[in-house]
Design a protein around this motif. Structure first.
Motif, short mmCIF file in Angstrom:
data_model
loop_
_atom_site.label_atom_id
_atom_site.label_comp_id
_atom_site.label_asym_id
_atom_site.label_seq_id
_atom_site.Cartn_x
_atom_site.Cartn_y
_atom_site.Cartn_z
N ALA A 1 0.75 4.42 -32.80
CA ALA A 1 1.69 3.53 -32.11
C ALA A 1 1.89 3.97 -30.66
N TRP A 2 1.92 5.28 -30.45
CA TRP A 2 2.05 5.79 -29.08
C TRP A 2 0.84 5.40 -28.23
N GLN A 3 -0.35 5.50 -28.81
CA GLN A 3 -1.57 5.15 -28.06
C GLN A 3 -1.59 3.68 -27.70
N VAL A 4 -1.13 2.82 -28.59
CA VAL A 4 -1.06 1.38 -28.29
C VAL A 4 -0.09 1.14 -27.13
N LEU A 5 1.07 1.78 -27.19
CA LEU A 5 2.06 1.63 -26.13
C LEU A 5 1.51 2.15 -24.80
N MET A 6 0.84 3.28 -24.83
CA MET A 6 0.26 3.87 -23.62
C MET A 6 -0.75 2.92 -22.99
N GLN B 1 13.70 5.27 -28.31
CA GLN B 1 14.71 4.24 -28.00
C GLN B 1 14.85 4.03 -26.50
N ARG B 2 14.71 5.11 -25.75
CA ARG B 2 14.76 4.99 -24.29
C ARG B 2 13.58 4.16 -23.79
N LEU B 3 12.42 4.29 -24.42
CA LEU B 3 11.26 3.49 -24.06
C LEU B 3 11.49 2.01 -24.35
N ILE B 4 12.21 1.72 -25.44
CA ILE B 4 12.56 0.33 -25.73
C ILE B 4 13.46 -0.22 -24.62
N HIS B 5 14.45 0.56 -24.22
CA HIS B 5 15.36 0.14 -23.14
C HIS B 5 14.58 -0.12 -21.85
N ASP C 1 0.33 11.36 -42.74
CA ASP C 1 0.11 9.92 -42.55
C ASP C 1 1.14 9.32 -41.59
N ASN C 2 2.39 9.72 -41.72
CA ASN C 2 3.43 9.20 -40.83
C ASN C 2 3.26 9.71 -39.41
N LEU C 3 2.79 10.95 -39.28
CA LEU C 3 2.51 11.48 -37.94
C LEU C 3 1.36 10.71 -37.31
N ALA C 4 0.33 10.43 -38.10
CA ALA C 4 -0.82 9.66 -37.59
C ALA C 4 -0.39 8.26 -37.17
N ALA C 5 0.52 7.65 -37.94
CA ALA C 5 1.01 6.31 -37.59
C ALA C 5 1.78 6.32 -36.28
N ALA D 1 6.72 -0.73 -28.00
CA ALA D 1 7.78 0.27 -27.94
C ALA D 1 8.64 0.22 -29.20
N ARG D 2 8.92 -0.97 -29.66
CA ARG D 2 9.71 -1.12 -30.90
C ARG D 2 8.93 -0.59 -32.10
N GLU D 3 7.63 -0.82 -32.11
CA GLU D 3 6.80 -0.31 -33.21
C GLU D 3 6.77 1.21 -33.20
N LEU D 4 6.69 1.80 -32.01
CA LEU D 4 6.72 3.26 -31.91
C LEU D 4 8.05 3.80 -32.45
N GLU D 5 9.14 3.19 -32.06
CA GLU D 5 10.46 3.64 -32.53
C GLU D 5 10.55 3.57 -34.05
N SER D 6 9.99 2.51 -34.62
CA SER D 6 10.01 2.34 -36.07
C SER D 6 9.20 3.43 -36.77
N THR D 7 8.02 3.74 -36.23
CA THR D 7 7.17 4.76 -36.86
C THR D 7 7.78 6.16 -36.71
N VAL D 8 8.45 6.41 -35.58
CA VAL D 8 9.10 7.71 -35.38
C VAL D 8 10.27 7.87 -36.34
N GLU D 9 11.00 6.81 -36.57
CA GLU D 9 12.11 6.86 -37.54
C GLU D 9 11.59 7.17 -38.94
N THR D 10 10.47 6.53 -39.30
CA THR D 10 9.86 6.80 -40.60
C THR D 10 9.37 8.24 -40.69
N LEU D 11 8.79 8.73 -39.61
CA LEU D 11 8.30 10.11 -39.56
C LEU D 11 9.44 11.11 -39.74
#
Length: 336
Positions: free
Chosen positions: A71-76, A166-170, A63-67, A46-56
């Motif tokens: 990250a979403w698929q890993v979390l799922m 961020q809600r997913l991190i919470h 490339d950032n969308l793909a990242a 979840a933290r990795e997803l938040e980081s990639t979304v911030e970068t996007l």
């Protein structure tokens, strides 16, 4: 002489029961640690997803969308470990809907997300927590990343995406807190064993429901009822479910498989373990259930998967339960 033999038999029986209880207590501890480890992976993802979304949001590139999608698929897939088990920590179970709102037969997620974007507000994780659970979790993020990536080039869309991540991190942190204590520790070993089997059968029933909803009736599939149809990753998710159930069944050599073998039920243990292996070895290459539903061969492959799961379900209910003296009650999907 007879009294001595009876006494020895009772001592032998009590020794056997003590050993069985010790084995079951070890199972409870192992299953708890499996959940603790899995929730750690979920929170980190979840933290990795938040980081990639911030970068996007800082640089909207392919490339950032793909990242972010990766990250979403890993979390799922990390969530698939917990999905549908319906046993364990009550606090953890209460978080399920806000982490993943599914089934979503009426596309509540899509409609609610459109409503949020139409409002003149900059969404945060805190304000999102007061909205529908349909916009707080994995489905909401999938809607943004796959169905509406163009909205991420707008400030409103990016703010909403960051709020969801961020809600997913919470939610992950709350899940970790909920699993700190072993929910089975205070139970008798036999009751804890029943909860263990219940978690496995509930998750199996839920996975079978994930198949039957989109399969519909022969010749009349319902692909939009498939989980993760927007990202076309339904089959990847389902495979992660099966892998999680296999891991739960084996429990690092201390689970149902080992308990059956200790009871002399080697053939039964071999059949169930072999069925898990066979299911995963023959898994379709397509990550999308929708693609499989379009062809006869694909539909047959889904039927084969369903039959394999049903075989395990019957074996757990009709053979494992009596072999281990477990009373099986109703599960979370009965009556659907």
């Amino acid at each position: 002489m007879k009294k001595t033999m009876i006494a020895l038999s009772l001592m032998s029986l009590m020794t056997g029961l003590t050993g069985c209880n010790e084995n079951q207590e070890a199972v409870s501890a192992t299953i708890h640690q499996q959940h603790v480890k899995a929730v750690g992976a979920f929170t980190e993802a979840a933290r990795e997803l938040e980081s990639t979304v911030e970068t996007l949001c800082q640089a909207n590139t392919d490339d950032n969308l793909a990242a972010s999608r990766s990250a979403w698929q890993v979390l799922m897939q990390d969530w698939m470990v917990f999905q549908g088990r319906e046993k364990g920590s009550e606090q953890a179970l209460a978080l399920a809907w806000q982490i993943q709102f599914w089934p979503d037969k009426k596309d509540i997620t899509g409609r609610k997300m459109e409503q949020l974007l139409a409002q003149d507000a900059k969404w945060t994780a805190e304000s999102l927590a007061e909205q529908s659970v349909a916009v707080q979790g994995l489905g909401a993020m999938e809607w943004l990343l796959y169905a509406n990536p163009d909205k991420l080039s707008q400030s409103k869309g990016c703010a909403l995406a960051q709020a969801v991540s961020q809600r997913l991190i919470h939610s992950g942190e709350a899940l970790a807190e909920a699993w700190k204590a072993n929910p089975w520790q205070a139970m008798t070993p036999q009751l804890a064993l029943g909860e263990y089997l219940g978690a496995l059968t509930n998750q199996l029933d839920f996975a079978m429901k994930k198949l039957t909803l989109p399969m519909g009736k022969p010749g009349h599939p319902r692909p939009y009822q498939a989980e993760s149809w927007r990202s076309q990753t339904s089959m990847s998710n389902l495979k992660a479910n099966v892998q999680a159930m296999q891991s739960l069944y084996l429990a690092e050599g201390k689970g149902l498989d080992a308990l059956l073998r200790a009871q002399g039920e080697t053939a039964l243990a071999d059949r169930i373990a072999g069925q898990f292996d066979s299911l995963l070895a023959g898994w379709p290459q397509s990550a999308s259930m929708g693609a499989l539903l379009k062809t006869r061969d694909g539909y047959r492959a889904l039927i084969s998967i369903f039959n394999g799961m049903e075989y395990i379900r019957f074996a757990l209910h009709d053979e494992v339960s009596p072999a281990l003296g477990i009373v099986v009650g109703f599960n979370a999907t009965d009556g659907d």
